[in-house]
Structures are given as structure tokens and as C-alpha cells.
Design a protein around this motif. Sequence first.
Motif, PDB file in Angstrom:
ATOM      1  N   ASP A 131     -77.666  51.948   5.918  1.00 19.64           N
ATOM      2  CA  ASP A 131     -78.485  51.572   7.026  1.00 19.64           C
ATOM      3  C   ASP A 131     -78.049  51.967   8.199  1.00 19.64           C
ATOM      4  O   ASP A 131     -76.555  51.578   8.247  1.00 19.64           O
ATOM      5  CB  ASP A 131     -78.746  49.752   6.787  1.00 19.64           C
ATOM      6  N   GLY A 132     -78.862  52.404   9.288  1.00 21.78           N
ATOM      7  CA  GLY A 132     -78.313  52.740  10.419  1.00 21.78           C
ATOM      8  C   GLY A 132     -79.038  53.687  11.106  1.00 21.78           C
ATOM      9  O   GLY A 132     -80.369  53.762  10.575  1.00 21.78           O
ATOM     10  N   PRO A 133     -78.676  54.510  12.180  1.00 26.36           N
ATOM     11  CA  PRO A 133     -79.491  55.385  12.770  1.00 26.36           C
ATOM     12  C   PRO A 133     -80.009  56.715  11.755  1.00 26.36           C
ATOM     13  O   PRO A 133     -79.341  56.882  10.830  1.00 26.36           O
ATOM     14  CB  PRO A 133     -78.550  56.110  13.577  1.00 26.36           C
ATOM     15  N   ASP A 134     -81.081  57.033  11.716  1.00 28.16           N
ATOM     16  CA  ASP A 134     -81.772  57.816  11.029  1.00 28.16           C
ATOM     17  C   ASP A 134     -80.984  59.059  10.436  1.00 28.16           C
ATOM     18  O   ASP A 134     -80.886  59.568   9.369  1.00 28.16           O
ATOM     19  CB  ASP A 134     -83.181  58.436  11.393  1.00 28.16           C
ATOM     20  N   GLY A 135     -80.294  59.716  11.627  1.00 26.94           N
ATOM     21  CA  GLY A 135     -79.487  60.684  11.298  1.00 26.94           C
ATOM     22  C   GLY A 135     -78.143  60.534  10.430  1.00 26.94           C
ATOM     23  O   GLY A 135     -77.365  61.556  10.003  1.00 26.94           O
ATOM     24  N   LEU A 136     -77.753  59.294  10.171  1.00 26.48           N
ATOM     25  CA  LEU A 136     -76.626  58.867   9.657  1.00 26.48           C
ATOM     26  C   LEU A 136     -76.713  58.141   8.090  1.00 26.48           C
ATOM     27  O   LEU A 136     -75.963  58.025   7.476  1.00 26.48           O
ATOM     28  CB  LEU A 136     -75.549  58.034  10.263  1.00 26.48           C
ATOM     29  N   VAL A 137     -78.210  57.731   8.032  1.00 27.49           N
ATOM     30  CA  VAL A 137     -78.426  57.167   6.441  1.00 27.49           C
ATOM     31  C   VAL A 137     -78.430  58.120   5.485  1.00 27.49           C
ATOM     32  O   VAL A 137     -78.952  59.300   5.665  1.00 27.49           O
ATOM     33  CB  VAL A 137     -80.081  56.606   6.600  1.00 27.49           C
ATOM     34  N   GLY A 138     -77.592  57.816   4.461  1.00 26.64           N
ATOM     35  CA  GLY A 138     -77.433  58.711   3.300  1.00 26.64           C
ATOM     36  C   GLY A 138     -75.867  59.469   3.813  1.00 26.64           C
ATOM     37  O   GLY A 138     -75.688  59.983   2.697  1.00 26.64           O
ATOM     38  N   ALA A 139     -75.414  59.642   4.801  1.00 26.97           N
ATOM     39  CA  ALA A 139     -73.999  60.289   5.057  1.00 26.97           C
ATOM     40  C   ALA A 139     -73.119  59.614   4.090  1.00 26.97           C
ATOM     41  O   ALA A 139     -72.912  58.396   3.733  1.00 26.97           O
ATOM     42  CB  ALA A 139     -73.714  60.195   6.453  1.00 26.97           C
ATOM     43  N   GLY A 151     -68.527  64.790   6.079  1.00 23.60           N
ATOM     44  CA  GLY A 151     -69.684  65.769   6.472  1.00 23.60           C
ATOM     45  C   GLY A 151     -69.842  65.631   7.770  1.00 23.60           C
ATOM     46  O   GLY A 151     -69.131  64.888   8.345  1.00 23.60           O
ATOM     47  N   ASP A 152     -70.581  66.605   8.292  1.00 22.13           N
ATOM     48  CA  ASP A 152     -70.941  66.635   9.789  1.00 22.13           C
ATOM     49  C   ASP A 152     -71.270  65.519  10.428  1.00 22.13           C
ATOM     50  O   ASP A 152     -70.971  65.143  11.343  1.00 22.13           O
ATOM     51  CB  ASP A 152     -71.688  67.881  10.255  1.00 22.13           C
ATOM     52  N   ALA A 153     -72.321  64.751   9.584  1.00 23.76           N
ATOM     53  CA  ALA A 153     -72.961  63.442  10.080  1.00 23.76           C
ATOM     54  C   ALA A 153     -71.818  62.564  10.647  1.00 23.76           C
ATOM     55  O   ALA A 153     -71.981  61.968  11.611  1.00 23.76           O
ATOM     56  CB  ALA A 153     -73.866  63.013   8.970  1.00 23.76           C
TER      57      ALA A 153
END
Length: 397
Positions: A131-139, A151-153
Motif C-alpha cells: 500500500d502506498g503511491p501507485d508507482g510503488l505498490v508491488g515494488a 528495483g528502480d522503483a
Amino acid sequence: MLNIADTLHRWCREERPFALATVVGVHGSAPLPTGTSVAVDEDGEAVGSISGGCVEGAVYELCQQVLKDRGGPQRAWFGYSDDDAFAVGLTCGGELDILVQRIDPATQPYLGAALAESAEGRPAAVAQVVDGPDGLVGATLSVLGDSWIAGDALDTTPTGQAVADRTAAQLRASRTALISVGGDADTCPDRLSVLVHVAAPRPRMLIYGAVDFAAALSRAGRFLGYHVTVCDARPVFATEARFPYADEVVVDWPHRHLEHVEVDTRTAVCVLTHDAKFDIPLLRTALGLPVGYVGAMGSRRTHTERLHRLREDGVTGEELARLRSPIGLDLGARTPEETAISIAAEIIAHANRASGLPLVGRSGPIHEPAAHRGSGPVTHGVGRTPVRPALHAQTRR
């Protein structure tokens, strides 16, 4: 995800994309804990389980959809189905929060490195942003020993180092957990909910006393996933032939062996020697170590005499309070096999801060988180007396 590390490691080696569905939240009597995963590859091969069968079909379809769409992570929630026991829902009455994401091993080699360590039985941890900003969810971020890779995220955010530090701490504690990181405008502006998956070496069960009870207990310990050591100073009894289920059989004085073995808060020390010349120095050593469980076999009279001798040897009252003696739960055990189950049950209950009482006599959730049980001695309930261990077939001296 580390519950299926072997298969995921193979898929990563083959650079085979797959969808990973992970339990990121559990409420009520859900059958499997947070961090459990199921994965589906592009050929439809599935591995793992997240619900013991209740919602597997729906999760499988969701994984296939995520693989097909090649989009971002998706969240799904499954709860109890009141109207139709065969509808998509947990008929056990619990609730599951699931995160499903596509994993491309070719672009995420750091994940494969952690899976390789886990598959080989070496300590590793993977932090997964749920859970968090869209670009970081799943990182994801992997911690291997004293280093971390991501990874880069996460590499491009100041929160990455904070996530790595917290993940390393969870790895040292050998505990999978959902943690919160960030929210500090100066150092970690991104507020994240992170699931830390931890794979650690098997916990140790140290059994002292090469007796029939030790043979049965070593088998139970092996079944529960412990690395089992049987130790006795008498070479005629401490043989591999007598203890085929032990990972190692050691001929040494028990206290001397314990002084040089690596232990942690998951270690269970079981003293079955029934001999003061072994018991007293061994228990004095064990009660001074940060182990999770120390139990000693013997009658109540033997226990009283032990306490007197240990006090004379300078063992503190706080240390003595950790001693589980007579060892085991009150199951009416008589045979070595029954006694082994009694001891194993007490170790499990003690680790989970559970009462050891029949579930039929309890109300509330069956799978209550250990953190909600409180700390201190395991008891029957608030204001009641502690669980009374059985005498089993222990010698009445």
C-alpha cells in the motif's frame, strides 16, 4: 511468497513470467497466515495455496487476468459467503486481503537472488510494498545477509533505505510481518505499508538425554520443522542408530555443548537426562541464554529439588520463572510417543502465547494473532491459574 520459493526460484532461472497472489491481510479465522502466496505462470501452472481451497479458483482466474493484461498490481478481498457455501467466499468465516501482481524475472533479478537463498536454506528477506503511491505498490526489495538490492522503483526513493533497514531487522528476528515505513517529510516522504517475507534457517530443538523419550521427541521435532540435535555424554547411548530422526547426535557433556551451539529466540531446549550432575549445570546455562523454551523432565519433587540447587548456584528468580517443569501439557501421556506430543504441544502453545486448552471451550477467533494474546506466562485466561504441566510417565522421585 517464500512458502513456494523452490518453484519460484526455478521459474526465475527460466525467466518465466508469473502472477503472484499474496495474502497481505487476515481477519478472523482465515486458514493461512499473512505472507502466504500462490503463483500462476503463463502456461497455467499453479503452485501454492492461500486459503486451503475456499477461494483458490477465483484467485487463479485473477492471476491469469493480471498476466494477460500486463498491468499493475490488483487488490482483491474475500469474506464469508452467507448465501451460498459454494460461492466465492471463505466458508470458515474469515476475511482475506489479496495483492496480485505480475512478476517478470528478466527485469527483477534481485527477487530471484532472494528466492535462491531461501531455496538453499539460507536466510533472506523480501520486502513487498502492498500500500502506498501507485508507482510503488508491488515494488520489492531483497535483503541478503548484510546487503540489500532493489528495483528502480525503490532505488530512486529515500524511503528505499528505510525499507531496507526495517527489512533487515525483521530478518534478524526471523519474523514475517506487515510494517509501516515513511511518512517523514524530511527523510521518508512516502508512507508505505510493506509486507516483509522472511526465510530463516530451521529453528533448533536441542534434546539432552539419549533416552526413549528423546527418540520420540526427535521425531516430533523433525515433523514440526526443527533442526533436531540429541546430545548425551554417554557414547553407548548417543548413537545415530538410536535416533534416526535427529539431524545430529552429539557425544558431549550437555552444558558444554550448549555453551558452544548457536541459539536464538526460536530455540527449544528439552532436558530429559534425569540426572542432577547433567541437569543442574545444563539448566543454569540454558536459563541464561536468549532461547524461546526451556523444559525439564521430572516429577514435582524433582523439580522442587532442582529449583533449590539452581538458586544455590545463583540462578535468579526471573530466570527460574522461564523453566517449564514438569515438561509438557496435561494430556495424560504415558508412552514416549504420547509424552513427545505433550512436549511438542507445549512448545507450540508457549511460542504462540496460547492457553493449550481445547478449542471447544473457547470463544472468539480460532486464529488469534499472537500479538493480541499479551505477554508473560501462558494462562487459561484472564485472572485464572497457569496451565499445569503433566507428570506424564516421568519418574516420581
